[in-house]
Design a protein around this motif. Structure first.
Motif, mmCIF file in Angstrom:
data_model
loop_
_atom_site.group_PDB
_atom_site.id
_atom_site.type_symbol
_atom_site.label_atom_id
_atom_site.label_comp_id
_atom_site.label_asym_id
_atom_site.label_seq_id
_atom_site.Cartn_x
_atom_site.Cartn_y
_atom_site.Cartn_z
ATOM 1 N N ARG A 26 127.427 26.362 -49.444
ATOM 2 C CA ARG A 26 126.681 27.560 -50.096
ATOM 3 C C ARG A 26 126.190 28.336 -49.348
ATOM 4 O O ARG A 26 126.066 29.558 -49.006
ATOM 5 C CB ARG A 26 126.003 27.251 -51.312
ATOM 6 N N TYR A 27 125.454 27.669 -48.607
ATOM 7 C CA TYR A 27 124.306 28.272 -47.511
ATOM 8 C C TYR A 27 125.299 28.644 -46.241
ATOM 9 O O TYR A 27 125.046 30.067 -45.581
ATOM 10 C CB TYR A 27 123.387 27.287 -46.915
ATOM 11 N N GLU A 28 126.189 28.232 -45.705
ATOM 12 C CA GLU A 28 126.996 28.602 -44.976
ATOM 13 C C GLU A 28 127.871 30.320 -45.609
ATOM 14 O O GLU A 28 129.004 30.496 -44.565
ATOM 15 C CB GLU A 28 128.199 27.617 -44.552
ATOM 16 N N ASN A 29 128.427 30.041 -46.425
ATOM 17 C CA ASN A 29 128.966 31.182 -47.094
ATOM 18 C C ASN A 29 128.177 31.824 -47.373
ATOM 19 O O ASN A 29 128.480 33.398 -48.360
ATOM 20 C CB ASN A 29 129.983 30.663 -48.519
ATOM 21 N N GLY A 30 126.519 32.408 -47.078
ATOM 22 C CA GLY A 30 125.777 33.194 -47.582
ATOM 23 C C GLY A 30 124.681 33.463 -48.831
ATOM 24 O O GLY A 30 124.397 34.255 -48.942
ATOM 25 N N TRP A 31 124.530 32.030 -49.088
ATOM 26 C CA TRP A 31 123.858 31.724 -50.585
ATOM 27 C C TRP A 31 122.548 31.655 -49.482
ATOM 28 O O TRP A 31 122.611 31.376 -48.538
ATOM 29 C CB TRP A 31 124.379 30.688 -50.648
#
Length: 52
Positions: A26-31
């Motif tokens: 999720r963080y890698e996807n911009g979360w």
């Protein structure tokens, strides 16, 4: 280290690893992190239904 600590608290290693990987993705996807101020109030001894 995170997985080890969760396993020490009786979480399944497989489940903890899977969930951790999902959060990283999720963080890698911009979360973005969302603060949980109610947890801080509880830590400081302020009941959830009172204003800080």
């Amino acid at each position: 280290m995170v997985i080890d600590r969760l396993v020490e608290q009786d979480f399944s290693e497989e489940g903890a690893r899977r969930r951790f990987d999902e959060i990283v993705e999720r963080y890698e996807n911009g979360w973005n992190f969302r603060a949980k101020p109610h947890l801080l109030r509880m830590k400081e001894g302020i009941p959830d239904d009172e204003e800080p």
